[in-house]
Structure formats: structure tokens, C-alpha cells
Design a protein around this motif. Sequence first.
Motif, short mmCIF file in Angstrom:
data_model
loop_
_atom_site.label_atom_id
_atom_site.label_comp_id
_atom_site.label_asym_id
_atom_site.label_seq_id
_atom_site.Cartn_x
_atom_site.Cartn_y
_atom_site.Cartn_z
N UNK A 459 -71.74 97.91 -22.05
CA UNK A 459 -71.55 97.20 -23.26
C UNK A 459 -71.69 95.69 -22.87
N UNK A 460 -72.82 95.07 -23.31
CA UNK A 460 -73.12 93.53 -22.93
C UNK A 460 -72.35 92.42 -23.66
N UNK A 461 -71.66 92.87 -24.87
CA UNK A 461 -70.99 91.97 -25.51
C UNK A 461 -69.91 91.24 -24.97
N UNK A 462 -69.68 90.15 -24.86
CA UNK A 462 -68.69 89.28 -24.27
C UNK A 462 -68.78 89.13 -22.71
N UNK A 463 -70.14 89.32 -22.22
CA UNK A 463 -70.24 89.46 -20.74
C UNK A 463 -71.03 88.10 -20.47
N UNK A 464 -70.53 87.47 -19.32
CA UNK A 464 -71.31 86.31 -18.95
C UNK A 464 -71.75 86.63 -17.59
N UNK A 465 -72.88 86.46 -17.32
CA UNK A 465 -73.64 86.62 -15.79
C UNK A 465 -74.17 85.51 -14.99
N UNK A 492 -62.75 83.59 -10.07
CA UNK A 492 -63.18 83.47 -11.33
C UNK A 492 -62.39 84.52 -12.18
N UNK A 493 -61.85 85.59 -11.58
CA UNK A 493 -61.03 86.53 -12.29
C UNK A 493 -59.51 86.02 -12.66
N UNK A 494 -59.19 84.85 -12.24
CA UNK A 494 -57.85 84.29 -12.45
C UNK A 494 -58.01 83.05 -13.66
N UNK A 495 -59.30 82.85 -14.04
CA UNK A 495 -59.55 81.71 -14.87
C UNK A 495 -58.77 82.24 -16.25
N UNK A 496 -58.32 81.25 -17.16
CA UNK A 496 -57.88 81.65 -18.45
C UNK A 496 -59.12 82.19 -19.36
N UNK A 497 -58.84 83.35 -20.04
CA UNK A 497 -59.79 83.93 -20.82
C UNK A 497 -60.59 84.92 -20.20
N UNK A 498 -60.36 85.33 -18.95
CA UNK A 498 -61.45 86.11 -18.30
C UNK A 498 -60.43 87.59 -17.98
N UNK A 634 -77.21 88.20 -1.81
CA UNK A 634 -77.24 87.85 -3.32
C UNK A 634 -76.62 88.76 -4.09
N UNK A 635 -75.86 88.44 -4.99
CA UNK A 635 -75.22 89.30 -5.90
C UNK A 635 -75.20 88.46 -7.45
N UNK A 636 -75.03 89.45 -8.56
CA UNK A 636 -74.81 88.78 -9.80
C UNK A 636 -73.25 89.00 -10.29
N UNK A 637 -72.63 88.16 -10.58
CA UNK A 637 -71.13 88.22 -11.05
C UNK A 637 -71.55 88.56 -12.49
N UNK A 638 -70.51 89.60 -12.79
CA UNK A 638 -70.46 90.04 -14.39
C UNK A 638 -68.96 89.65 -14.85
N UNK A 639 -68.87 88.63 -15.95
CA UNK A 639 -67.35 88.15 -16.15
C UNK A 639 -67.25 88.78 -17.67
N UNK A 640 -66.30 89.71 -17.99
CA UNK A 640 -65.83 89.78 -19.29
C UNK A 640 -64.90 88.83 -19.81
N UNK A 641 -65.15 88.26 -20.79
CA UNK A 641 -64.14 87.17 -21.17
C UNK A 641 -63.83 87.62 -22.66
N UNK A 642 -62.70 86.75 -23.05
CA UNK A 642 -62.22 86.89 -24.38
C UNK A 642 -62.90 85.78 -25.34
N UNK A 644 -65.95 83.86 -26.76
CA UNK A 644 -67.49 83.31 -26.45
C UNK A 644 -67.23 83.16 -24.74
N UNK A 645 -68.25 84.26 -24.18
CA UNK A 645 -68.38 84.28 -22.60
C UNK A 645 -68.62 82.62 -22.08
N UNK A 646 -69.46 81.96 -22.81
CA UNK A 646 -70.24 80.84 -22.16
C UNK A 646 -69.00 79.72 -22.06
N UNK A 647 -67.86 79.94 -22.72
CA UNK A 647 -66.84 78.95 -22.68
C UNK A 647 -66.17 78.90 -21.07
#
Length: 660
Positions: A459-465, A492-498, A634-642, A644-647
Motif C-alpha cells: 500500500x503506497x498511500x501515505x508512505x514517504x521514502x 524518525x519513528x518518534x516524530x509526531x504523525x509517524x 545504502x538503504x531506503x527508509x519507508x515512513x508511513x505517516x498520518x 500528508x507524508x511529505x509533511x
Amino acid sequence: MGTLWQDLRFGLRLLLRSPGFTAVAVLALALGVAANTAIFSVVHAVLLQPLPYRDASRLAMVWEHNRTRDKHQNVVSPANLIDWKEQSTVFEDVAAFGDFRANLTGGDEPVEVALQYNTPNLFSVLGVLPILGRDFTPDDAKPDAANVVMLSYGLWQRRFGGDPKIVGKTVTVNASPVEVIGVMPANFQWFVRKSTFAGRPPEMWSPFGFTEQHRRRAGRYMSAVARLKPGVSPAQAQTELSHIAARLEQQYPDFNTGWGVEVVPLREQFSGQLSAALWILLGAVGFLLLIACANVANLLLARSAARRKEIAIRTALGAGRGRLVRQLLTESVLLALAGGALGLALAWWGVELLVALSPSDLLDIGGVKLNFAVLGFTLGVSLLTAVVFGIAPAVEASRADTSESLKEGARGSSGGPRSSRLRAAFVVTEIALTLLLLVCAGLTAKSFMRLQSVGPGFDPEGVLTMRVLLPQKKYPEDPQVIRFFQQAIERVGALPGVESVGAVSFLPFAGSGAATGFTVVGRPAPLPGQEPVTNVRVIDTNYFRTMAIPVLRGRTFSAQEATEVRRVAVVSESLARKYFPGEDPIGQRIVVEMTDDPQPTEIVGVVGDVKHQSLDEEDAPTVYWPQPELAYSFMTLVVRAQGDPSSVAAAAGREIQSID
């Protein structure tokens, strides 16, 4: 010439006297011309424009071909490539290359650039010289040589402000100092998407040389471009290399059984499957222009019926049939040129829209723009349309019976039977062409909807990479690499909205990934060339949850397995189905050939299939390893946020910077 100017002035007055008719005709033609011009600009840039390399028709890509699995254009083994170069007689020279991502630091914020490692002869094979500085030499690729790089024109302008004294300066790449020795031309772009790991055109080049270690048959990971000798065709090169590949298959059966060679002309390599689609699209907009021409021809026929008395009077005063046809065609040319001018303006906007809507790496070379070739095409199309829609009405109008037209003029006329039949023929043609286009558009829309309905497996919705590359010089040990990414994920996981954060070595749809062969412990060794193959992805414990990839059987990795080597793996459903039919894969052990000393790995879970390259590909077997099994820098982090993920992008970047 005097009569021509007279025809032009008269035709212009008539068109201005009928603004409604003129506006409708010009707009219909403009839409058809605009569509043809916009699509032709893409066709010209991709298929017709000369490649920016010397004697580009003599350039070809050389790939390996896995006949057993019918996999075309596979990256090549360095050992095989060395043998091809030494044993072939059809090549003037062969260059090897491969791209990666690199960190460019110093000055402004650190940036990630695509860095291509290449043999020193790459630019000489392509026939392109730097505009500043010098080309690579064989001495630059020696093990004890100083580190040097070449810059792309864009990077030179963007990062270094076009500094004319950049040659000889030192920049920091992956925490190591390197000397800039040259800048490539502005129109130079070398990007072979088929084999890219970086996923975008390179902005820096660094030389490497083959050593005796490269002669060892182990792995396929390079790309090769060759310059054919004068008079040698790609078919001749294919024949000779196929014979060489057959010899190497007999000489090294364990490595080369089932493997052949493919020689692909560079133009074909760049256009690929896009070629047929673009020609079909150009044909479709050609039909659209024909519909516009039929519409305008019908308008002219209707208008000529109203002008029968005028034409009859001119005939009675001595105007010949040829003179009348020329006058009417002059009016058609004026309409066509006005439609072409408006169409060109619309095409200018349309080209920008096409580029904006297209994926950023859709085109391999050059740029899509309205150049002289496109302008010439537009002029030619405009004049051709004048003949297409104007000749029939002009000839039909010139056939009118003078005496009858003068008699009918007093009571009005809608034209004779011949005119009615001709107008009916145009209507039938319009309907037929429109129906054809509608059917094609419907099929295309159906194919697109079916493709859109294919689930990627996540599910790519709401995911920042976010891609993060660690310089090996600063992080030489695996525990250092693992700890860095663990810290990054925690912060990054401790950020608000993540909601959740994971990591993966090769993100789906972001370029090439890793693949290799494997064996199942306890089964007979497969025959050469018949080994099972699998994709390999390195992940952390939260990757499946963050990407919403379902766990079908077993479990994912424990916290201890994410920090220590425990020889465990998770496999995809397609791997379990293909290689363990009727068996439970949980607890089975496999040996994946991804390290110098591969060890058995126990399967602890099965997850859903994921599309890695395209939505229309078959589900590919995949092995997932925790980082301790194969620590990538090298790795790509994937962040699921509440929301808009770009926020959370800026805050996530700051957390990464706080670590390093």
C-alpha cells in the motif's frame, strides 16, 4: 505573381467577411495540427533525432541472454566481457560501466548524485569529449592512481555555479577527496535505463580498470557498449559473439550453461518498446487530422453552394476552370496556414504538458522541444491539409453549370446531386475514422484500467521514502552500518504523525535490484544452468508492516535477528509456491549465492508477492534477509505517516543529519 497576390488578398477578405465560418474551420484544423505537432516532437526526439555521439549507428549495447529463462538484456559478467573483447574481431573497442549512488558533500547541504564507474575508454567509444579539462586515461584506472571524476554539465552549473576553474579542484565524494578533471557537454546524456541501479542519468563519472580478479567467473553486474568496426553490421557482430559465447559455454559449463549474447543497436536500446507505441500514437493523431480535414471540406462544400452565383459570374466574365480552382485553393491554404499557426501555439503548450505528465525518465536522450525539424513538419502538415480538404470542394465548385447557376441564383440553391454525394462521402469518412479512434481509445482505456487494478503487493498511500547512503570510508564495519540505520529508524519513528518506519535495500519501482541463484538443502544439486533464481532484498523488522505487505505463514524477524547473524530468511509466496509445491517451506533451508561464503539460511516466514519492476510482470520469487545477513551501506527508509507524508520530510531529514 501579381495574380497570386490578388488571390491572397481576395481570399483573405472573403475569410474575414465570414468570421464564424473562418473561426470554426481554423479551430478544427488547429486542434488536428497541434496534436500531430506535439506527438511528432516526441517521435523526433526519441526516434529520429541523431544521437549525440560520433557515428552513433556504429554503437551497440552488448548483453547476456539467459536462454533457459528467456531473459533478455541481462547485465554481463566481467570475465565474459573480457573474453568477448579479446576474442572478437567485429569491435573497434568495448567499454564497461555501472552506476551507483554517491554522496557529494562540502559547501551546501549534502546531496545524492548518480555516479557511474566506467572503463577509461567510455567517452572515446561514444565519441564525446569534455568541454573543459581532459578525458580519462588508462593511468587513471590503475590501483595506485589518484581518485578523479568527470562532472556533468548540469551538476557543474547547479552545484558549482559553472566555475570555469573547476578543473583541478577537489570535491568530496563518499567522504573521500577526488579531483575534478573535466566537464562533459551540455547535450551529453548517457543513461541506459535497463541496467541502472541509480535510477536516473549519471552526473559524475569515475574510472576503473579490469584486474585479474575480474577474470573469475562470479556474478553478472556490468553493462557494456561497443563501437563496431566500419562496415560491420549488428547482425554480423551478433553472429560472431554467439560463436564466442558457445565456446565459453563449453569452457565454463558451471557458469555459462544456458547463457548467450545479445547485440542491440544503440538507437533500438534507447527507444525500445516505446518505438511502436509512439508510431501508433502518431498514426492515431493523423486520423484525428483527417477527421478535421473532412469537417473543413464539408464546410467548404456548403460554402461553395452559397457561392455558386459568384463563381458563375466570374466564369461568365472569362475566368477559366484552372483559375477558379487556384483561387479556391488559395483560400484553403490561408485557412490551413492560420490553423497551423494556431496549432503551433497550442502544440507549444501541449509539449510542455506531455513532458510534465510523463515520468521523469521516460526519454533516454535529448529533450522534447519545438525545433526546426518540428516546425518544418508543422508547415508541411498545414500545406498538406490545405490540399486534402480544399481540392475536392474547389474542383466541385469549378464544375458548376454557369447558366443554371445564374438561373438558380435568384431563388437559391444548396448545390447539385454531385455536391450532395460528395458531402455524404465526407460524413461517412468522418464517422468511420471517428469510430476507429473511439474503438482504439476504448481498448487503450480498458488496458489502462486493468493495469491500474493490478495490486503492487503493498500500500503506497501515505508512505514517504528516503534513500540514505553511508560512505564506506566512515562506516567500514557491518555493525556500524546496522547501528546507524537502527538509530535512524528509531528517531524518525518518534516524530509526531509517524505511524511506522521500515527500511529496504531496493525499493520497488526504483531501479534494478539484486538477484541470484540458490539451492535447497537436502535436494540433489541442479544441473548447470537449471539453478533456481530469486530476488534478494535486505530489510528491517518493520518493513512488512510499514508497507502493508501481508505475512501469510510463519513470522517475520525478531529484534535479536535484526542485530545478530542468525541465518534466517523470509520468502515470497511465489518462491514458496514454485520451489516448495505441496510442502511447507517453514523450516526449510536454502543456500543463496549472495556472499563469498554462502551459508544455509532457514525460512521462518512467507509473505505476499510484491511487484518490483513493473505492474505487468509476473510475481518474482524473492528472499528477504535482515541486515546482519547482508549489511548494505545504502538503504531506503519507508515512513508511513498520518495525513500528508511529505509533511514529515523536513523533520525526518533533520533527524538523519543529527546522526551524521
